[in-house]
Design a protein around this motif. Structure first.
Motif, PDB file in Angstrom:
ATOM      1  N   ALA A   1      16.232  78.639  64.383  1.00  0.00           N
ATOM      2  CA  ALA A   1      16.329  77.179  64.480  1.00  0.00           C
ATOM      3  C   ALA A   1      15.611  76.682  65.728  1.00  0.00           C
ATOM      4  O   ALA A   1      15.504  77.401  66.725  1.00  0.00           O
ATOM      5  N   ASP A   2      15.128  75.449  65.673  1.00  0.00           N
ATOM      6  CA  ASP A   2      14.454  74.889  66.838  1.00  0.00           C
ATOM      7  C   ASP A   2      15.252  73.784  67.505  1.00  0.00           C
ATOM      8  O   ASP A   2      14.775  73.132  68.436  1.00  0.00           O
ATOM      9  N   ALA A   3      16.496  73.566  67.040  1.00  0.00           N
ATOM     10  CA  ALA A   3      17.365  72.586  67.693  1.00  0.00           C
ATOM     11  C   ALA A   3      18.818  72.848  67.313  1.00  0.00           C
ATOM     12  O   ALA A   3      19.115  73.429  66.267  1.00  0.00           O
ATOM     13  N   ILE A   4      19.712  72.405  68.185  1.00  0.00           N
ATOM     14  CA  ILE A   4      21.151  72.455  67.935  1.00  0.00           C
ATOM     15  C   ILE A   4      21.678  71.032  68.033  1.00  0.00           C
ATOM     16  O   ILE A   4      21.304  70.274  68.939  1.00  0.00           O
ATOM     17  N   ALA A   5      22.546  70.640  67.097  1.00  0.00           N
ATOM     18  CA  ALA A   5      23.105  69.289  67.088  1.00  0.00           C
ATOM     19  C   ALA A   5      24.622  69.345  67.195  1.00  0.00           C
ATOM     20  O   ALA A   5      25.257  70.312  66.760  1.00  0.00           O
ATOM     21  N   HIS A   6      25.191  68.302  67.785  1.00  0.00           N
ATOM     22  CA  HIS A   6      26.650  68.190  67.871  1.00  0.00           C
ATOM     23  C   HIS A   6      27.052  66.739  67.643  1.00  0.00           C
ATOM     24  O   HIS A   6      26.228  65.824  67.729  1.00  0.00           O
ATOM     25  N   GLY A   7      28.320  66.525  67.351  1.00  0.00           N
ATOM     26  CA  GLY A   7      28.808  65.186  67.034  1.00  0.00           C
ATOM     27  C   GLY A   7      29.577  64.527  68.146  1.00  0.00           C
ATOM     28  O   GLY A   7      30.351  63.597  67.894  1.00  0.00           O
ATOM     29  N   CYS A   8      29.383  64.976  69.374  1.00  0.00           N
ATOM     30  CA  CYS A   8      30.119  64.401  70.504  1.00  0.00           C
ATOM     31  C   CYS A   8      29.579  63.013  70.853  1.00  0.00           C
ATOM     32  O   CYS A   8      28.374  62.789  70.813  1.00  0.00           O
ATOM     33  N   THR A   9      30.476  62.130  71.238  1.00  0.00           N
ATOM     34  CA  THR A   9      30.058  60.787  71.602  1.00  0.00           C
ATOM     35  C   THR A   9      29.484  60.765  73.015  1.00  0.00           C
ATOM     36  O   THR A   9      29.747  61.663  73.828  1.00  0.00           O
ATOM     37  N   GLY A  10      28.747  59.722  73.305  1.00  0.00           N
ATOM     38  CA  GLY A  10      28.174  59.562  74.636  1.00  0.00           C
ATOM     39  C   GLY A  10      29.177  59.119  75.680  1.00  0.00           C
ATOM     40  O   GLY A  10      28.841  59.020  76.862  1.00  0.00           O
ATOM     41  N   LYS A  11      30.418  58.870  75.258  1.00  0.00           N
ATOM     42  CA  LYS A  11      31.458  58.459  76.201  1.00  0.00           C
ATOM     43  C   LYS A  11      32.371  59.613  76.604  1.00  0.00           C
ATOM     44  O   LYS A  11      33.186  59.459  77.515  1.00  0.00           O
ATOM     45  N   GLY A  12      32.232  60.738  75.910  1.00  0.00           N
ATOM     46  CA  GLY A  12      33.219  61.793  76.081  1.00  0.00           C
ATOM     47  C   GLY A  12      32.790  62.951  76.957  1.00  0.00           C
ATOM     48  O   GLY A  12      31.658  63.033  77.440  1.00  0.00           O
ATOM     49  N   ASN A  13      33.738  63.880  77.137  1.00  0.00           N
ATOM     50  CA  ASN A  13      33.500  65.096  77.915  1.00  0.00           C
ATOM     51  C   ASN A  13      32.830  66.197  77.100  1.00  0.00           C
ATOM     52  O   ASN A  13      32.122  67.039  77.655  1.00  0.00           O
ATOM     53  N   ASP A  14      33.069  66.206  75.793  1.00  0.00           N
ATOM     54  CA  ASP A  14      32.623  67.333  74.972  1.00  0.00           C
ATOM     55  C   ASP A  14      31.107  67.489  74.939  1.00  0.00           C
ATOM     56  O   ASP A  14      30.594  68.600  74.827  1.00  0.00           O
ATOM     57  N   GLN A  15      30.391  66.391  75.024  1.00  0.00           N
ATOM     58  CA  GLN A  15      28.923  66.490  75.049  1.00  0.00           C
ATOM     59  C   GLN A  15      28.476  67.361  76.223  1.00  0.00           C
ATOM     60  O   GLN A  15      27.551  68.179  76.103  1.00  0.00           O
ATOM     61  N   VAL A  16      29.137  67.222  77.349  1.00  0.00           N
ATOM     62  CA  VAL A  16      28.802  68.010  78.537  1.00  0.00           C
ATOM     63  C   VAL A  16      29.178  69.470  78.313  1.00  0.00           C
ATOM     64  O   VAL A  16      28.399  70.386  78.608  1.00  0.00           O
ATOM     65  N   ARG A  17      30.357  69.701  77.781  1.00  0.00           N
ATOM     66  CA  ARG A  17      30.837  71.074  77.575  1.00  0.00           C
ATOM     67  C   ARG A  17      29.934  71.844  76.617  1.00  0.00           C
ATOM     68  O   ARG A  17      29.594  72.999  76.866  1.00  0.00           O
ATOM     69  N   PHE A  18      29.563  71.214  75.512  1.00  0.00           N
ATOM     70  CA  PHE A  18      28.670  71.868  74.559  1.00  0.00           C
ATOM     71  C   PHE A  18      27.309  72.153  75.193  1.00  0.00           C
ATOM     72  O   PHE A  18      26.781  73.256  75.125  1.00  0.00           O
ATOM     73  N   GLU A  19      26.754  71.134  75.817  1.00  0.00           N
ATOM     74  CA  GLU A  19      25.366  71.253  76.261  1.00  0.00           C
ATOM     75  C   GLU A  19      25.213  72.170  77.474  1.00  0.00           C
ATOM     76  O   GLU A  19      24.198  72.871  77.595  1.00  0.00           O
ATOM     77  N   LEU A  20      26.188  72.209  78.361  1.00  0.00           N
ATOM     78  CA  LEU A  20      26.101  73.145  79.481  1.00  0.00           C
ATOM     79  C   LEU A  20      26.162  74.588  78.981  1.00  0.00           C
ATOM     80  O   LEU A  20      25.462  75.466  79.491  1.00  0.00           O
ATOM     81  N   ALA A  21      27.009  74.835  77.991  1.00  0.00           N
ATOM     82  CA  ALA A  21      27.092  76.189  77.437  1.00  0.00           C
ATOM     83  C   ALA A  21      25.809  76.563  76.702  1.00  0.00           C
ATOM     84  O   ALA A  21      25.346  77.703  76.787  1.00  0.00           O
ATOM     85  N   ILE A  22      25.234  75.615  75.967  1.00  0.00           N
ATOM     86  CA  ILE A  22      23.963  75.880  75.283  1.00  0.00           C
ATOM     87  C   ILE A  22      22.882  76.207  76.304  1.00  0.00           C
ATOM     88  O   ILE A  22      22.106  77.161  76.143  1.00  0.00           O
ATOM     89  N   LYS A  23      22.833  75.442  77.388  1.00  0.00           N
ATOM     90  CA  LYS A  23      21.831  75.693  78.429  1.00  0.00           C
ATOM     91  C   LYS A  23      22.020  77.065  79.071  1.00  0.00           C
ATOM     92  O   LYS A  23      21.049  77.707  79.501  1.00  0.00           O
ATOM     93  N   ALA A  24      23.266  77.536  79.130  1.00  0.00           N
ATOM     94  CA  ALA A  24      23.533  78.826  79.753  1.00  0.00           C
ATOM     95  C   ALA A  24      22.950  79.984  78.948  1.00  0.00           C
ATOM     96  O   ALA A  24      22.601  81.025  79.503  1.00  0.00           O
ATOM     97  N   PHE A  25      22.822  79.811  77.621  1.00  0.00           N
ATOM     98  CA  PHE A  25      22.363  80.907  76.760  1.00  0.00           C
ATOM     99  C   PHE A  25      21.020  80.630  76.088  1.00  0.00           C
ATOM    100  O   PHE A  25      20.371  81.561  75.608  1.00  0.00           O
ATOM    101  N   ALA A  26      20.618  79.381  76.023  1.00  0.00           N
ATOM    102  CA  ALA A  26      19.310  79.029  75.448  1.00  0.00           C
ATOM    103  C   ALA A  26      18.765  77.847  76.230  1.00  0.00           C
ATOM    104  O   ALA A  26      18.777  76.708  75.747  1.00  0.00           O
ATOM    105  N   PRO A  27      18.302  78.079  77.454  1.00  0.00           N
ATOM    106  CA  PRO A  27      17.914  76.979  78.341  1.00  0.00           C
ATOM    107  C   PRO A  27      16.811  76.082  77.806  1.00  0.00           C
ATOM    108  O   PRO A  27      16.697  74.926  78.240  1.00  0.00           O
ATOM    109  N   ASP A  28      16.005  76.582  76.871  1.00  0.00           N
ATOM    110  CA  ASP A  28      14.892  75.779  76.362  1.00  0.00           C
ATOM    111  C   ASP A  28      15.156  75.209  74.965  1.00  0.00           C
ATOM    112  O   ASP A  28      14.263  74.599  74.367  1.00  0.00           O
ATOM    113  N   MET A  29      16.356  75.406  74.446  1.00  0.00           N
ATOM    114  CA  MET A  29      16.695  74.913  73.111  1.00  0.00           C
ATOM    115  C   MET A  29      16.835  73.395  73.119  1.00  0.00           C
ATOM    116  O   MET A  29      17.485  72.818  73.993  1.00  0.00           O
ATOM    117  N   ALA A  30      16.226  72.730  72.126  1.00  0.00           N
ATOM    118  CA  ALA A  30      16.394  71.285  71.987  1.00  0.00           C
ATOM    119  C   ALA A  30      17.807  70.967  71.504  1.00  0.00           C
ATOM    120  O   ALA A  30      18.396  71.717  70.724  1.00  0.00           O
TER     121      ALA A  30
END
Length: 407
Positions: free
Chosen positions: A112-141
């Protein structure tokens, strides 16, 4: 919009991700692979594959992560005693890193060339998902529709889904935002958005893991928890895996109205939000573990560990699980747990957890020293010299103030 060929979506089958599958296909023209992580949400996974495919996904992975979740995320957090802002037992917070890690693994396998999530822009989960993604796939969209699409509310989402014939498990009248896993169930939205409103715990369909304390039995329930080096290993003398123990304690605690909290918390993104959390089994485990530490940890370690717990809870809440500091703090915590072994008995009664006895082969409590009766191992006269030295700075300062007429 940039085009992607294949997108891996964190999929729950709820309102957000049900709408996101067709939205991704309409806007990116991409293949969507849905990934549902089983972290103990139970019946919510039922019929998910058929729903995902009908909604437009090319396939659905259902990943059983319950044991890893319990052993590698929940237990280290219990050992740390981490509680965000003194109340929240981090149920959603530490579930996100394990899900995100598995998303990356599947995205790499699928090309895959991207990962998507349904977290809102007001919440904490967007940060939690994306920091973990960056930890294992730093260049993933990363695609976060809530930050870009034309949909502005849950009502808009429902209308979008209805227009495309997407089946939903909620209606406009009952669409609390909920997150459920092995550890807890959270509730946000609707009448809870006004902190002046008392939650109606007797409202049909609101509480799912618990009963309200006033509806709990009039007779107390006793439980005994056994720990080895800080890890819970047995419930009422029956050895079991941590995940199974949490399930059982959820049943016992929920029936006794344990672990319901209503709080206004400070989100990482800067706003305050109000939520109701049900964490019956987790509340019992935290109470038992803390009680055992009272017996087994020396004073200085116990007090310093309380400070570490505050920072640990912030790291988990902020999505910084896969960071050097969290790993370092876990190493410290682990070193404190080597003698946290023993049994704790608790009395559960109408939402209350009452201590009912604790034992450990590594107990630092000495009845002989602490007794109010006669003893032959503590010389009370020694305390005079101790107080004189301990109080010397206070005495010197007072003498100075008297000499200079400051007192």
């Amino acid at each position: 919009m940039k085009k992607y060929n294949k997108v891996v979506l964190a999929y729950s089958g709820g309102l957000d991700t049900s709408v996101i599958i067709p939205w991704l296909k309409e806007n990116y023209g991409c293949e969507v692979i849905a990934v549902a992580a089983d972290v103990g949400q139970g019946k919510e996974l039922s019929g998910l594959e058929e729903k995902a495919i009908k909604t437009g996904a090319s396939k659905l992975y259902i990943e059983d992560l319950k044991d890893v979740f319990a052993e590698e995320f929940i237990v280290p957090t219990i050992k740390a005693g981490a509680v965000y802002e003194g109340k929240y037992l981090l149920g959603t917070s530490f579930a996100r890193p394990i899900i995100a890690k598995r998303l990356v693994e599947i995205a790499k396998t699928e090309g895959a060339d991207a990962i998507a999530h349904g977290c809102t822009g007001k919440g904490n989960d967007q940060v939690r998902f994306e920091l973990a993604i960056k930890a294992f796939a730093p260049d993933m969209a990363i695609i976060a529709p809530w930050r870009t699409w034309e949909i502005k509310s849950r009502e808009d989402e429902i209308a979008y889904a209805e227009a495309r014939g997407i089946p939903l498990p909620i209606t406009k009248e009952t669409n609390y935002s909920k997150d459920k896993n092995l550890w807890h169930l959270s509730h946000e939205g609707l009448d809870l958005e006004d902190p002046a409103n008392e939650p109606d715990y007797n409202k049909e369909g609101f509480l799912e893991m618990s009963v309200s304390p006033e509806n709990a039995p009039d007779k107390a329930t006793y439980v005994t928890l056994s720990f080895e080096k800080g890890t819970p290993v047995a419930l009422n003398d029956v050895k079991m895996k941590t995940a199974d123990m949490i399930v059982k304690l959820n049943e016992i605690g929920g029936a006794n109205g344990i672990g319901i909290i209503d709080m206004v918390e400070n989100r990482l993104v800067g706003m305050k939000c109000r939520g109701v959390y049900e964490t019956p089994g987790g509340t019992i485990l935290y109470a038992a573990h803390k009680k055992l530490e009272e017996l087994c940890l020396d004073r200085d370690t116990q007090h310093y560990k309380e400070q570490v717990a505050v920072k640990f809870s912030e790291l988990v809440y902020y999505g910084q699980w896969f960071t050097p500091l969290r790993e370092a703090l876990s190493a410290f915590v682990e070193s404190t747990q080597q003698t946290v072994t023993g049994e704790v008995k608790l009395k559960l009664y109408k939402g209350n957890i009452i201590d009912a006895g604790v034992t450990s082969p590594y107990s630092l409590y000495s009845e002989e020293i602490a007794t109010f009766g006669e003893d032959h191992c503590y010389n009370q006269a020694d305390s005079e010299g101790f107080i004189n030295l301990f109080g010397l700075p206070i005495k010197v300062k007072a003498q100075m103030e008297l000499k200079n007429g400051l007192k």
